[in-house]
Scaffold this motif. Structure first.
Motif, short mmCIF file in Angstrom:
data_model
loop_
_atom_site.label_atom_id
_atom_site.label_comp_id
_atom_site.label_asym_id
_atom_site.label_seq_id
_atom_site.Cartn_x
_atom_site.Cartn_y
_atom_site.Cartn_z
N LYS A 202 42.70 -14.47 -31.43
CA LYS A 202 41.59 -13.51 -31.39
C LYS A 202 41.75 -12.45 -32.48
O LYS A 202 40.75 -11.98 -33.05
CB LYS A 202 41.52 -12.84 -30.03
CG LYS A 202 40.37 -11.83 -29.94
CD LYS A 202 40.11 -11.36 -28.55
CE LYS A 202 39.00 -10.31 -28.54
NZ LYS A 202 37.75 -10.82 -29.16
N SER A 207 45.05 -19.88 -36.08
CA SER A 207 43.94 -20.72 -35.66
C SER A 207 44.48 -22.02 -35.08
O SER A 207 45.60 -22.44 -35.40
CB SER A 207 43.00 -21.03 -36.83
OG SER A 207 43.65 -21.85 -37.80
N ARG A 227 47.44 -26.38 -32.31
CA ARG A 227 47.02 -27.02 -31.07
C ARG A 227 48.02 -28.09 -30.63
O ARG A 227 48.17 -28.34 -29.43
CB ARG A 227 45.61 -27.60 -31.19
CG ARG A 227 45.47 -28.79 -32.10
CD ARG A 227 44.10 -29.46 -31.94
NE ARG A 227 43.01 -28.61 -32.39
CZ ARG A 227 42.02 -28.19 -31.60
NH1 ARG A 227 42.01 -28.54 -30.31
NH2 ARG A 227 41.05 -27.45 -32.08
N ARG A 363 38.74 -15.67 -18.02
CA ARG A 363 38.58 -16.19 -19.37
C ARG A 363 38.94 -15.14 -20.43
O ARG A 363 38.26 -15.01 -21.46
CB ARG A 363 37.16 -16.73 -19.59
CG ARG A 363 36.76 -17.76 -18.54
CD ARG A 363 35.33 -18.21 -18.71
NE ARG A 363 35.18 -19.11 -19.85
CZ ARG A 363 35.37 -20.43 -19.81
NH1 ARG A 363 35.72 -21.02 -18.68
NH2 ARG A 363 35.21 -21.17 -20.90
N ASP A 373 39.74 -15.10 -26.61
CA ASP A 373 38.36 -15.56 -26.59
C ASP A 373 38.12 -16.61 -25.50
O ASP A 373 39.04 -17.32 -25.09
CB ASP A 373 37.98 -16.16 -27.94
CG ASP A 373 37.92 -15.10 -29.04
OD1 ASP A 373 37.55 -13.95 -28.73
OD2 ASP A 373 38.23 -15.45 -30.20
N GLU A 374 36.88 -16.72 -25.09
CA GLU A 374 36.52 -17.69 -24.07
C GLU A 374 36.76 -19.12 -24.54
O GLU A 374 37.10 -19.99 -23.74
CB GLU A 374 35.06 -17.49 -23.63
CG GLU A 374 34.83 -16.20 -22.85
CD GLU A 374 33.53 -16.22 -22.07
OE1 GLU A 374 33.09 -17.33 -21.69
OE2 GLU A 374 32.98 -15.15 -21.83
N ASP A 375 36.57 -19.37 -25.84
CA ASP A 375 36.84 -20.71 -26.35
C ASP A 375 38.30 -21.08 -26.15
O ASP A 375 38.62 -22.23 -25.82
CB ASP A 375 36.49 -20.79 -27.84
CG ASP A 375 35.00 -20.82 -28.10
OD1 ASP A 375 34.24 -21.00 -27.12
OD2 ASP A 375 34.61 -20.65 -29.27
N PHE A 376 39.21 -20.12 -26.34
CA PHE A 376 40.62 -20.39 -26.13
C PHE A 376 40.90 -20.58 -24.64
O PHE A 376 41.70 -21.44 -24.26
CB PHE A 376 41.48 -19.25 -26.68
CG PHE A 376 42.95 -19.53 -26.58
CD1 PHE A 376 43.58 -20.36 -27.49
CD2 PHE A 376 43.72 -18.97 -25.56
CE1 PHE A 376 44.94 -20.64 -27.40
CE2 PHE A 376 45.09 -19.24 -25.47
CZ PHE A 376 45.69 -20.07 -26.39
N GLU A 378 38.99 -21.90 -22.55
CA GLU A 378 38.56 -23.26 -22.24
C GLU A 378 39.56 -24.27 -22.77
O GLU A 378 39.85 -25.29 -22.13
CB GLU A 378 37.18 -23.51 -22.84
CG GLU A 378 36.55 -24.84 -22.42
CD GLU A 378 36.23 -24.89 -20.93
OE1 GLU A 378 36.19 -26.01 -20.38
OE2 GLU A 378 36.03 -23.84 -20.31
N PHE A 379 40.12 -24.01 -23.94
CA PHE A 379 41.08 -24.93 -24.55
C PHE A 379 42.30 -25.13 -23.66
O PHE A 379 42.72 -26.27 -23.43
CB PHE A 379 41.52 -24.40 -25.91
CG PHE A 379 42.74 -25.08 -26.47
CD1 PHE A 379 42.64 -26.34 -27.04
CD2 PHE A 379 43.98 -24.47 -26.40
CE1 PHE A 379 43.77 -26.98 -27.55
CE2 PHE A 379 45.12 -25.10 -26.91
CZ PHE A 379 45.02 -26.36 -27.47
N THR A 382 41.75 -27.46 -20.65
CA THR A 382 41.14 -28.76 -20.91
C THR A 382 42.21 -29.79 -21.24
O THR A 382 43.04 -29.56 -22.12
CB THR A 382 40.15 -28.66 -22.09
OG1 THR A 382 39.13 -27.70 -21.77
CG2 THR A 382 39.51 -30.01 -22.37
#
Length: 464
Positions: A202, A207, A227, A363, A373-376, A378-379, A382
């Motif tokens: 964030k 990244s 990742r 989140r 972040d919300e994308d993270f 979710e990552f 998942t």
């Protein structure tokens, strides 16, 4: 110097010594109790441990009788067993580490951690438990779950906290523990490493698809992505046997203590030990439960957020994660070189872990803050299906219920997971967080089935 990897007996005893020292200092337990309930298996032979797991009878483990000595006001602990002696030494607020000699000095400057004053009121402080009926929970089912978790003392459930709709509806401890007890938490710390990565992402300092992560990775390791580390799919050659479906009784192979636990048991420079490993599989293709990836992930955050400065980073997780969300009791331990061993050497109050679980349920949001972040968010929840093709249940240092590992819970459940079946279960569809703290020895007595049943009752109570 590090304990030699080709001396498995001393490695195991050294690891047990460190666990005893930390347990005495942080949980107030008697050293004999810590050895019997938390770490005698470390000093036992693989054959003894295998028998205990297969027969559910730890008699051989309980027969081990070490001599435990505490010196220098508890800052130096030795354990002698079978004619061998191992040492653990405290390095200030960074906790205890394995040392090869009582005269060993740290290769870093121990940093005092300033902890915030105790506050009350959820979510920033320690809450008062409310009537479960106020959130719509079935109080009878919740009570049944509570009794189920604490009925058998041999399963060693020490603490349970349940949050529903952002409110604490259950908090219970086994005597002599209480709200201020800082429990051994083991690999739940891997999820802390993931959370720190999210904060760095964030901040724009990292990244998920970044490569060339470390200076010495100039060969094929330079293709490892952020990742891949978070999915435990770096592909680095790293021996171990503590993953799902592996033989947990094995601590050595070909006369060498397993890499996965050597980082805990040796007093080595854990970052260097992990970063120097060669590549065994293409990155992102072979998910394996190995400690190298979370250790390296935490080092990567240190490099980006503290310029690689070991001493400056020691307070960073507290200032940027724990204190902003009111998790005031967390303790992150290091090796003698100042590398965080968040892959397993961490202590926290049950309520601290509840704060962390609620942060992920929300989140990354906490009050007016957005820590990641919300994308993270979710990552991490998942499944990494490309890496864990054989059993796609693992996300970003969080196991998930996508494949129904816990059949009594919804498939959107995911959790922080630690040895002794420590759990912080997060269920977004039910707005629910369940914290369960226990000791390693309880795992021998089949507590896994009890947890599945009790967690299912709590889920049903929340869904009512």
């Amino acid at each position: 110097m590090a304990i030699p990897q080709n001396d498995p007996e001393l490695c195991g005893l050294s690891w047990a010594t460190k666990v005893i020292a930390s347990g005495m200092a942080f949980t107030g337990r008697a050293p004999e109790d810590i050895f019997r309930r938390s770490c005698n298996w470390m000093a036992a032979s693989d054959a003894m441990m295998k028998e205990a797991l297969e027969t559910k009878n730890p008699a051989a483990l309980l027969a081990l009788d070490p001599v435990i000595e505490s010196r220098s006001g508890g800052d130096l602990v030795s354990v002698t067993l079978g004619g061998r002696t191992a040492w653990a030494k405290r390095f200030g607020d960074q906790g205890f580490a394995v040392v090869d000699s009582p005269d060993r000095s740290p290769a870093f400057a121990p940093t005092p951690i300033a902890r915030p004053d105790q506050t009350t009121g959820w979510p920033d402080g320690d809450p008062e438990v409310i009537d479960p009926g106020a959130t719509g929970m079935d109080t009878e089912l919740l009570a049944q779950a509570s009794e189920k978790l604490f009925t058998n003392p041999m399963e060693m459930t020490n603490a349970v906290v349940v949050l529903h709709k952002g409110q604490p509806v259950l908090e219970r401890y086994r005597e002599p523990f209480g709200r201020e007890t800082q429990f051994e938490s083991w690999s739940m710390g891997k999820s802390i490493s993931a959370t720190l990565a999210g904060i760095a992402i964030k901040a724009g300092q990292l990244s998920l698809d970044e490569t060339e992560l470390f200076d010495n990775w100039t060969d094929d390791r330079k293709t490892i992505r952020t990742r891949d580390l978070l999915n435990m799919a770096s592909g680095l050659s790293f021996t171990g046997s503590f993953g799902k479906g592996e033989d947990h009784s094995v601590k050595q192979r070909d006369g060498l203590f397993l890499d996965h636990i050597y980082v805990y048991a040796s007093g080595c420079d854990a970052h260097t030990f992990c970063a120097d490993k060669p590549l065994a599989d293409p990155p992102g293709t072979a998910g394996r439960y190995r400690n190298c990836d979370p250790i390296l992930m935490t080092s990567l955050v240190r490099n980006r957020m503290a310029g690689g400065d070991v001493d400056r980073f020691l307070s960073w997780p507290y200032e940027n994660l724990f204190h902003p969300i009111g998790a005031r009791g967390m303790i992150l331990e290091t090796d003698p070189y100042g590398n965080f061993l968040i892959s397993g050497h961490d202590y926290g109050r049950a309520m601290d872990w509840a704060h962390l679980g609620q942060l992920h349920l929300q989140r990354g949001a906490w009050g007016g803050l957005q820590l990641f972040d919300e994308d993270f968010a979710e990552f991490v929840r998942t499944p990494a299906t490309e890496a864990w093709t054989h059993d796609p249940y693992y996300g970003g240092f969080f196991p998930t219920n996508a494949t129904g590992i816990i059949p009594t819970l919804p498939r959107d459940a995911f959790w922080m997971s630690g040895g002794g079946l420590q759990r912080v279960v997060i269920i977004p569809s039910l707005d629910l967080v369940i914290v369960r703290m226990g000791h390693m020895a309880g795992q021998v007595f089949g507590v896994e089935a009890t947890l599945a049943e009790a967690f299912g009752l709590i889920a049903r109570a929340a869904a009512s």
